[in-house]
Write an enzyme that holds these catalytic residues in place. Structure first.
Site, mmCIF file in Angstrom:
data_model
loop_
_atom_site.group_PDB
_atom_site.id
_atom_site.type_symbol
_atom_site.label_atom_id
_atom_site.label_comp_id
_atom_site.label_asym_id
_atom_site.label_seq_id
_atom_site.Cartn_x
_atom_site.Cartn_y
_atom_site.Cartn_z
ATOM 1 N N GLY A 143 10.553 10.018 0.887
ATOM 2 C CA GLY A 143 10.208 11.105 1.806
ATOM 3 C C GLY A 143 11.400 12.015 2.038
ATOM 4 O O GLY A 143 11.529 13.069 1.420
ATOM 5 N N SER A 144 12.308 11.564 2.912
ATOM 6 C CA SER A 144 13.446 12.416 3.280
ATOM 7 C C SER A 144 14.330 12.743 2.081
ATOM 8 O O SER A 144 14.902 13.832 2.013
ATOM 9 C CB SER A 144 14.259 11.743 4.390
ATOM 10 N N ASP A 203 8.931 1.344 -0.717
ATOM 11 C CA ASP A 203 8.776 2.424 0.261
ATOM 12 C C ASP A 203 9.783 2.256 1.384
ATOM 13 O O ASP A 203 9.745 1.267 2.120
ATOM 14 C CB ASP A 203 7.335 2.378 0.811
ATOM 15 N N GLY A 204 10.670 3.252 1.526
ATOM 16 C CA GLY A 204 11.600 3.285 2.650
ATOM 17 C C GLY A 204 13.052 3.355 2.218
ATOM 18 O O GLY A 204 13.555 2.434 1.580
ATOM 19 N N GLY A 205 13.699 4.460 2.515
ATOM 20 C CA GLY A 205 15.133 4.579 2.249
ATOM 21 C C GLY A 205 15.494 4.697 0.780
ATOM 22 O O GLY A 205 16.645 4.462 0.411
ATOM 23 N N MET A 207 -0.542 6.664 10.209
ATOM 24 C CA MET A 207 -0.050 5.844 11.322
ATOM 25 C C MET A 207 -0.911 6.078 12.550
ATOM 26 O O MET A 207 -1.317 7.208 12.813
ATOM 27 C CB MET A 207 1.400 6.217 11.637
ATOM 28 N N GLY A 218 6.867 3.062 10.138
ATOM 29 C CA GLY A 218 6.682 3.859 11.344
ATOM 30 C C GLY A 218 7.391 5.199 11.298
ATOM 31 O O GLY A 218 6.931 6.155 11.915
ATOM 32 N N PHE A 219 8.493 5.267 10.568
ATOM 33 C CA PHE A 219 9.290 6.494 10.577
ATOM 34 C C PHE A 219 9.927 6.749 9.221
ATOM 35 O O PHE A 219 10.301 5.794 8.523
ATOM 36 C CB PHE A 219 10.390 6.399 11.648
ATOM 37 N N GLY A 220 10.076 8.019 8.898
ATOM 38 C CA GLY A 220 10.852 8.393 7.720
ATOM 39 C C GLY A 220 12.339 8.401 8.059
ATOM 40 O O GLY A 220 12.727 8.293 9.222
ATOM 41 N N GLY A 221 13.156 8.506 7.024
ATOM 42 C CA GLY A 221 14.584 8.689 7.228
ATOM 43 C C GLY A 221 15.367 7.455 7.638
ATOM 44 O O GLY A 221 16.512 7.571 8.076
ATOM 45 N N ASP A 223 1.051 8.883 4.337
ATOM 46 C CA ASP A 223 1.285 7.851 5.358
ATOM 47 C C ASP A 223 0.378 8.042 6.565
ATOM 48 O O ASP A 223 0.434 9.087 7.234
ATOM 49 C CB ASP A 223 2.747 7.912 5.822
ATOM 50 N N HIS A 273 2.228 10.416 -1.756
ATOM 51 C CA HIS A 273 2.158 9.286 -0.824
ATOM 52 C C HIS A 273 1.784 9.821 0.560
ATOM 53 O O HIS A 273 2.466 10.683 1.115
ATOM 54 C CB HIS A 273 3.503 8.569 -0.791
ATOM 55 N N SER A 305 6.661 11.181 -0.182
ATOM 56 C CA SER A 305 5.914 10.921 1.045
ATOM 57 C C SER A 305 5.866 12.187 1.876
ATOM 58 O O SER A 305 6.916 12.715 2.278
ATOM 59 C CB SER A 305 6.595 9.810 1.860
ATOM 60 N N HIS A 325 -1.283 5.153 2.296
ATOM 61 C CA HIS A 325 -0.634 3.983 2.893
ATOM 62 C C HIS A 325 -1.120 3.877 4.329
ATOM 63 O O HIS A 325 -0.688 4.634 5.196
ATOM 64 C CB HIS A 325 0.886 4.171 2.813
ATOM 65 N N MET A 341 -1.197 2.446 7.811
ATOM 66 C CA MET A 341 -0.495 1.655 8.832
ATOM 67 C C MET A 341 -1.360 1.731 10.075
ATOM 68 O O MET A 341 -1.000 2.357 11.077
ATOM 69 C CB MET A 341 0.910 2.232 9.056
ATOM 70 N N MET A 367 7.826 -2.918 1.493
ATOM 71 C CA MET A 367 8.498 -2.025 2.444
ATOM 72 C C MET A 367 9.986 -2.370 2.484
ATOM 73 O O MET A 367 10.358 -3.532 2.693
ATOM 74 C CB MET A 367 7.916 -2.182 3.851
HETATM 75 C C1 DX5 Z 1 7.546 4.618 6.609
HETATM 76 C C2 DX5 Z 1 6.653 5.284 5.584
HETATM 77 C C3 DX5 Z 1 7.382 5.827 4.435
HETATM 78 C C4 DX5 Z 1 8.336 6.940 4.792
HETATM 79 C C5 DX5 Z 1 9.467 6.894 3.819
HETATM 80 O O1 DX5 Z 1 6.786 3.934 7.515
HETATM 81 O O2 DX5 Z 1 5.709 4.345 5.085
HETATM 82 O O3 DX5 Z 1 6.493 6.239 3.406
HETATM 83 O O4 DX5 Z 1 7.766 8.218 4.757
HETATM 84 O O5 DX5 Z 1 10.402 7.838 4.227
HETATM 85 P P1 DX5 Z 1 11.890 7.786 3.670
HETATM 86 O O6 DX5 Z 1 11.805 7.928 2.182
HETATM 87 O O7 DX5 Z 1 12.534 8.940 4.337
HETATM 88 O O8 DX5 Z 1 12.470 6.460 4.078
HETATM 89 ZN ZN ZN Z 2 4.542 4.843 3.250
#
Ligand code: DX5
Ligand code: ZN
Length: 224
Positions: A202-203, A180-182, A38, A143-146, A36, A34, A9, A67, A69, A138
């Site tokens: 992502g992170s 997607d996420g964590g 938003m 909304g946020f990475g990490g 994102d 990927h 991501s 993706h 959002m 999800m």
């Molecule tokens: C969150 C995004 C994800 C995000 C994942 O809303 O849709 O794609 O970038 O980031 P990580 O892998 O750091 O959770």
């Molecule tokens: Zn995403």
């Protein structure tokens, strides 16, 4: 060996060097990019739109996995198709007519995905799964990475896997199950066992210095 598609991501990439970052993860083995999107309305953050997708397209030799959002969804779909998206996924709560949005994405020449927030029930699949190319679970609130992986997503992945397998057995059509996420090296094995075949990270990727090593470690853990 189970299918394993790794989708970095770009949300966690260095936005000042986005083209370089995309080329680096592709050279490191990424299967998808990927992307994102938003809108500071459907989710409380603001990222990038079709212009950035279009700018990245020449630097991208793998499919761009958009993706969305955003709310509303339909107006922006053709823009992303023209900008080079291969897959466009959206959240059912953000569309007034889910079936129509899926049709619109297909009419624009892209694959269509439906995204499930942690609190969104899989009942939304009831009348549309046959038309989808991808189901995205999800494992954080968008909304946020990490953020940390929400473990309840594993049970939801198992349920979605069973439903997808039933459709595939009946129709022979491929439907991807994305998470997607964590997602990290140390939990991707359990996530794969729950049925996911496409892994957004992502992170976990952009937060390391050797993208190829991280992607290889993720792939090894997911397919072990
Ligand atoms: C969150 C995004 C994800 C995000 C994942 O809303 O849709 O794609 O970038 O980031 P990580 O892998 O750091 O959770
Ligand atoms: Zn995403």
């Amino acid at each position: 060996m189970a299918s394993c598609f790794i989708a970095p991501s770009i949300l966690s990439a260095d936005f000042a060097r986005l083209g370089d970052e995309v080329r680096a993860v592709i050279a490191g083995g990424a299967d998808l990019i990927h992307f994102d999107v938003m809108d500071n309305h459907y989710v409380p953050n603001l990222t990038v739109g079709p212009l950035v997708c279009q700018a990245l397209k020449p630097h991208t030799s793998v499919p761009i996995d958009v993706h969305l959002m955003v709310k509303p969804v339909d107006r922006i779909v053709p823009d992303f198709a023209k900008a080079g998206a291969s897959i466009i996924s959206f959240h059912p709560e953000a569309s007034d007519h889910v079936d129509r949005t899926i049709g619109l994405i297909h009419d624009c020449g892209c694959k269509a995905g439906l995204v499930f927030n942690p609190a969104t029930p899989l009942v939304w699949l009831d009348h549309v799964l046959d038309k989808l190319d991808l189901v995205l679970i999800m494992s954080v609130n968008p909304g946020f990475g990490g953020q940390s992986f929400i473990t309840e997503a594993l049970a939801k992945l198992r349920l979605a896997r069973a439903r997808i397998d039933a459709v595939q057995a009946r129709t022979g059509r491929e439907i991807r199950l994305e998470v997607d996420g964590g997602v990290k090296v140390d939990n991707i094995g359990a996530i794969a066992k729950a049925g996911a075949d496409t892994f957004v990270a992502g992170s976990a990727i952009f937060g390391t210095s050797d993208y190829a090593a991280t992607i290889a470690a993720m792939r090894a853990a997911a397919t072990a």
